[in-house]
Design an enzyme around this catalytic site. Structure first.
Site, PDB file in Angstrom:
ATOM      1  N   GLY A 266      -0.586  -2.277   7.903  1.00 30.87           N
ATOM      2  CA  GLY A 266       0.262  -1.744   8.973  1.00 30.87           C
ATOM      3  C   GLY A 266      -0.185  -2.186  10.358  1.00 30.87           C
TER       4      GLY A 266
ATOM      5  N   GLU B 249       0.805  -1.208   0.000  1.00 27.84           N
ATOM      6  CA  GLU B 249       0.000   0.000   0.000  1.00 27.84           C
ATOM      7  C   GLU B 249       0.846   1.270   0.000  1.00 27.84           C
ATOM      8  OE1 GLU B 249      -2.929  -1.861   2.116  1.00 27.84           O
ATOM      9  OE2 GLU B 249      -3.640   0.014   2.985  1.00 27.84           O
TER      10      GLU B 249
ATOM     11  N   GLU C 249      -1.368 -13.353  13.974  1.00 25.31           N
ATOM     12  CA  GLU C 249      -2.453 -13.683  13.033  1.00 25.31           C
ATOM     13  C   GLU C 249      -3.257 -14.904  13.460  1.00 25.31           C
ATOM     14  OE1 GLU C 249      -1.157 -13.913   8.952  1.00 25.31           O
ATOM     15  OE2 GLU C 249      -3.194 -14.215   8.197  1.00 25.31           O
TER      16      GLU C 249
ATOM     17  N   ARG D 200      -8.844  -2.009   2.017  1.00 26.69           N
ATOM     18  CA  ARG D 200      -8.499  -3.106   1.110  1.00 26.69           C
ATOM     19  C   ARG D 200      -9.735  -3.786   0.542  1.00 26.69           C
ATOM     20  NH1 ARG D 200      -3.318  -5.611   4.400  1.00 26.69           N
ATOM     21  NH2 ARG D 200      -1.922  -3.983   3.668  1.00 26.69           N
TER      22      ARG D 200
HETATM   23  P1  ADP Z   1       2.670 -13.646  12.827  1.00 24.10           P
HETATM   24  O1  ADP Z   1       2.675 -12.486  11.903  1.00 24.10           O
HETATM   25  O2  ADP Z   1       1.398 -13.795  13.562  1.00 24.10           O
HETATM   26  O3  ADP Z   1       3.875 -13.685  13.699  1.00 24.10           O
HETATM   27  P2  ADP Z   1       3.810 -15.361  10.755  1.00 24.10           P
HETATM   28  O4  ADP Z   1       3.084 -15.879   9.584  1.00 24.10           O
HETATM   29  O5  ADP Z   1       4.775 -14.268  10.512  1.00 24.10           O
HETATM   30  O6  ADP Z   1       2.733 -14.949  11.881  1.00 24.10           O
HETATM   31  O7  ADP Z   1       4.625 -16.530  11.467  1.00 24.10           O
HETATM   32  C1  ADP Z   1       4.041 -17.749  11.847  1.00 24.10           C
HETATM   33  C2  ADP Z   1       5.092 -18.849  11.780  1.00 24.10           C
HETATM   34  O8  ADP Z   1       4.630 -20.036  12.434  1.00 24.10           O
HETATM   35  C3  ADP Z   1       5.435 -19.250  10.361  1.00 24.10           C
HETATM   36  O9  ADP Z   1       6.819 -19.147  10.147  1.00 24.10           O
HETATM   37  C4  ADP Z   1       4.942 -20.697  10.265  1.00 24.10           C
HETATM   38  O10 ADP Z   1       5.698 -21.494   9.373  1.00 24.10           O
HETATM   39  C5  ADP Z   1       5.078 -21.161  11.701  1.00 24.10           C
HETATM   40  N1  ADP Z   1       4.249 -22.350  12.030  1.00 24.10           N
HETATM   41  C6  ADP Z   1       2.980 -22.584  11.619  1.00 24.10           C
HETATM   42  N2  ADP Z   1       2.536 -23.783  12.078  1.00 24.10           N
HETATM   43  C7  ADP Z   1       3.542 -24.315  12.811  1.00 24.10           C
HETATM   44  C8  ADP Z   1       3.700 -25.555  13.537  1.00 24.10           C
HETATM   45  N3  ADP Z   1       2.744 -26.476  13.591  1.00 24.10           N
HETATM   46  N4  ADP Z   1       4.890 -25.786  14.171  1.00 24.10           N
HETATM   47  C9  ADP Z   1       5.898 -24.860  14.108  1.00 24.10           C
HETATM   48  N5  ADP Z   1       5.799 -23.702  13.422  1.00 24.10           N
HETATM   49  C10 ADP Z   1       4.643 -23.414  12.780  1.00 24.10           C
END
Ligand code: ADP
Length: 449
Positions: A427, A257, A414, A281
């Site tokens: 953001g 954005e 998330e 969005r």
């Molecule tokens: P946030 O922005 O909420 O921190 P992200 O998407 O940046 O979320 O990071 C979430 C991370 O958790 C990712 O790197 C993903 O691969 C990891 N993840 C998801 N499921 C599992 C799991 N079962 N075991 C270990 N790591 C996981």
């Protein structure tokens, strides 16, 4: 891999790494488990900034902002479906989160604006480097200093609880080896489910044909792990489509954005504007999907390009069309030269008079599009973010179907639902990972006292 620790943090995105640092600084021994071969999750891809209000950075830029405006605009943008308690905690702790990062040498001293916001509150590095990678790299360095172990290829497959319902461990698959880790507290920081066909089919079958901007690991594992223990998932059908994603190659590239925030416009295939480019969005994505080709072009000039570092990368990747004049750009895009000329003339007049008579845009109007070369990027909407997720309270404690706390289980980022309502503001997710990642670290420390 140790067979016990104070707290297991699942996921190495912003929420996981921030909670690890906060927990460690409060004297705990956390470990971070990441299922993918690389750390960073979707956070690594975040490009716009970190929203916060009433910050010293804003004041230094001459911007007087307030928590209540930040609250109201996020609430409005989220269809008034945001959890008021989460939103209130979030907005009133956003400034502190910026300061906390600053203390740690993570300086977000530049500002930009995102859709649905009336003030510049997206904080980003001065270098204009993408905020997500900047945050993750700095956090990794800080965690190494305080010796927090981070394991990759470590997928958590099950959460264990005691007979009285308290967390007592996790089962992890570490590069093929199954292992149990005993712990009294778990922070779920596993991100969303934007890359899960299975969950998308269950909650939003209408979106199955869309591509996604998410990394492959964004499959909603945390939601599954916790609901197996009785946790409640909320607002699962609320999935965000990002309006401006380049998807003409195998990989999808989100064009942040900030490009519009710095002054880019959107035109249809004939070269005519069709919306306030900085509406939320949801609104902008719908306007693009309503066009016959279901795609559009982002148009900007050298002035905008210099303000957004990621654009150099997109140019190298061959995603950006470049031309020495507006006429040449029109020819390359198969548009009538006079049409595109006329569009830019009207837009530059709107910038000059601070009045967009066509669509009422009133942000991202600080510069006219007049400096050659001129650029275009072909974009269309794609699945970007899942607003729904685990039901938590403002202390990041995971709640069950009856609204009762599951002792020892925390969630941030998330994976949690409720903060954003039916539409996340650009953001706000980086800000969420820092505000609630810190909160999770603090609450775990208190829980284990
Ligand atoms: P946030 O922005 O909420 O921190 P992200 O998407 O940046 O979320 O990071 C979430 C991370 O958790 C990712 O790197 C993903 O691969 C990891 N993840 C998801 N499921 C599992 C799991 N079962 N075991 C270990 N790591 C996981």
């Amino acid at each position: 891999l140790a067979d016990s620790c104070d707290v297991v943090i699942i996921g190495s995105g912003g929420a996981g790494l921030v909670s690890a640092l906060q927990a460690r600084e409060l004297g705990l021994r956390p470990i971070v488990l990441e299922k993918m071969p690389i750390v960073g999750g979707n956070t690594l891809r975040a490009s716009s900034g970190m929203n916060a209000a009433e910050t010293n950075v804003q004041l230094r830029h001459g911007i007087v902002d307030s928590f209540s405006e930040f609250y109201q605009e996020t609430y409005q943008g989220g269809g008034r479906l945001n959890d008021p308690k989460l939103l209130s905690y979030f907005t009133t702790h956003s400034g502190q989160a910026i300061d906390w990062l600053h203390w740690h040498g993570i300086k977000l001293n530049d500002l930009t604006i995102t859709g649905g916001m009336s003030k510049k509150r997206a904080h980003r590095p001065q270098s204009t480097a993408p905020v997500g990678a900047f945050l993750i790299n700095n956090l990794l360095w800080l965690l190494a200093q305080v010796e927090v172990p981070i394991f990759t290829n470590a997928k958590v497959e099950k959460l264990l609880k005691s007979e009285e319902g308290k967390i007592r461990g996790v089962e992890v698959d570490l590069a093929g080896q199954k292992q149990t880790i005993v712990t009294d507290a778990v922070i779920l920081a596993t991100g969303g489910f934007g890359a899960s066909k299975e969950l998308m089919k269950r909650y939003r079958p209408d979106l199955l044909s869309y591509k996604t901007t998410n990394q492959n690991g964004a499959t909603g594992d945390g939601i599954k792990l916790a609901t197996q223990l009785g946790a409640q998932a909320i607002q699962m059908e609320m999935v965000q489509i990002h309006p401006t994603v380049q998807q003409d190659t195998d990989h999808t590239y989100l064009i942040g954005e900030a490009v519009r925030g710095e002054g880019a416009i959107l035109v249809d295939h004939s070269g005519v504007r069709f919306t306030d480019e900085l509406g939320t969005r949801k609104v902008v994505a719908n306007k693009i999907t309503d066009l016959p080709q279901k795609s559009a072009y982002l148009i900007f000039d050298e002035g905008v390009k210099q303000r957004v570092k990621a654009l150099d990368f997109y140019l190298q990747k061959g995603l950006v069309l470049q031309a020495e004049s507006i006429a040449e750009l029109a020819t390359k895009l198969n548009m009538e030269q006079t049409t595109l000329h006329d569009t830019l003339l009207r837009w530059n007049t709107a910038v000059e008079t601070k009045k967009d008579v066509q669509f009422g845009r009133h942000t991202g109007m600080q510069r006219k599009l007049i400096q050659a070369p001129f650029y275009a990027i072909h974009i269309a909407p794609a699945i970007h973010y899942t607003m729904g997720g685990l039901h938590i309270d403002e202390k990041t404690r995971v709640l069950d179907e009856n609204g009762e706390i599951i002792p020892g289980l925390f969630a941030a980022g998330e994976v949690a639902g409720g903060l954003h309502g039916n539409n996340r503001i650009g953001g706000n997710s980086i800000a969420e990972t820092v505000v609630f990642g810190r909160q999770a670290g603090q609450q775990v420390a208190q829980y284990l006292e």
